[in-house]
Design an enzyme around this catalytic site. Structure first.
Site, PDB file in Angstrom:
ATOM      1  N   ASP A  15       0.971  -1.225  -0.022  1.00  0.00           N
ATOM      2  CA  ASP A  15      -0.032  -0.036   0.177  1.00  0.00           C
ATOM      3  C   ASP A  15       0.831   1.390  -0.154  1.00  0.00           C
ATOM      4  O   ASP A  15       1.975   1.164   0.559  1.00  0.00           O
ATOM      5  CB  ASP A  15      -0.855  -0.014   1.113  1.00  0.00           C
TER       6      ASP A  15
ATOM      7  N   ARG B 119      -1.531  -0.777  -8.680  1.00  0.00           N
ATOM      8  CA  ARG B 119      -2.857  -0.491  -8.379  1.00  0.00           C
ATOM      9  C   ARG B 119      -2.846   1.214  -8.404  1.00  0.00           C
ATOM     10  O   ARG B 119      -2.183   1.838  -7.822  1.00  0.00           O
ATOM     11  CB  ARG B 119      -3.247  -0.682  -7.017  1.00  0.00           C
TER      12      ARG B 119
END
Length: 307
Positions: free
Chosen positions: A135, A185
């Site tokens: 992340d 992402r």
């Protein structure tokens, strides 16, 4: 103004104490967080996978400033991966890791410790046959996170990256990461960032998202389109029209637009749900409220109807 206030509150110990002590908060949190423990996460994962969607699991926690906490987070991920394997869920479920939760924020050797801990998680993921995505957090950690990503990809080329469209640097980062085998992402971004590094206007962020998406879709990597915006999803589908269905995926958060998630999956697309769990839900929850006014309205309605 509301978004800024909520993002500031996400870092406030006083606001956290108030929200966590409100009994009516828990039912609302459960919309966005799969549960407090690994068993709850496993049950939610099985439910999502049952209707054709995929999952990435986040053991909630960030801004860890003690090495013992970082070690505890690593152990939580190792337990999660073991449970996913024992339940036969690793073909459809991977894990997402915040490097600040595994040591990146430690005052001494934080980056080195985070790399070592992330490597432990990646090794365990490889053993059970799944993957890991790192992340992205606030802009001050971007260079460190991408540096750790490069180190991990030497041994684990499948480690996923996250890039945030509201940062002005992200177009170049997309160019750098749009190579064969590179999982990226793309999200808008959910932290309070200064104008010197990030677009402040929603329209400018959307335009940046599309520019970045074009770079990724034209590249040889594996784009992961993280958005709930119908317009951006439609643009992504159009840009991906010349690509194989298994060469990219869509991603949405657990609890947001579940019917749309199922629709996308039913059309033969890869649709992955970002599924967080754990007791450390406060920062994540507040950022979800800040992202969309509809989330705040949902929260307020829930409090009123429960009172």
């Amino acid at each position: 103004m509301l978004r800024s206030s909520l993002l500031l509150a996400s870092r406030s110990a006083g606001a956290r104490k108030l929200v966590e002590s409100t009994p009516l908060t828990r039912p609302v949190v459960e919309r966005f967080v799969a549960g407090a423990d690994v068993s709850s996460a496993i049950r939610a994962t099985a439910e999502v996978l049952a209707d054709g969607r995929l999952v990435t699991l986040d053991h909630l926690g960030e801004d860890t400033f003690e090495e013992s906490q970082a070690n505890a987070t690593v152990e939580a991920y190792l337990t999660l991966l073991s449970r996913l394997e024992s339940q036969g869920l690793t073909r459809g479920a991977e894990v997402s890791v915040k490097l600040s939760a595994v040591g990146q924020s430690l005052a001494i050797d934080g980056e080195k410790i985070a790399l070592e801990n992330a490597r432990r998680i990646c090794t365990a993921a490889a053993v059970v046959g799944t993957t890991v995505t790192l992340d992205m957090e606030d802009h001050t950690t971007t260079d460190s996170t991408l540096g750790i990503l490069r180190e991990l990809r030497v041994d684990f080329p499948w480690v996923g990256a996250v890039l945030q469209a509201y940062l002005k640097r992200t177009e170049q980062d997309c160019r750098d990461l749009a190579y064969a085998g590179s999982r990226v992402r793309l999200c808008k971004g959910a932290y309070q960032e200064p104008a010197s590094v990030a677009y402040q206007d929603k329209h400018d962020v959307d335009l940046s998202y599309v520019r970045c998406l074009k770079i990724l879709m034209e590249g040889e990597g594996y784009p992961m389109v993280a958005s709930h915006d119908p317009r951006l999803i439609a643009i992504a589908a159009d840009l991906a029209s010349g690509r194989a269905k298994d060469s990219h995926e869509f991603q949405m958060l657990y609890g947001i637009r579940p019917e749309e998630q199922r629709r996308i999956a039913a059309e033969g697309n890869r649709m992955r749900v970002y599924l967080p769990y754990g007791d450390e839900w406060y920062g994540y929850f507040m950022r979800r409220l800040a992202e969309r006014p509809a989330n705040v309205a949902f929260f307020a309605r829930s409090l009123l109807t429960k009172s």
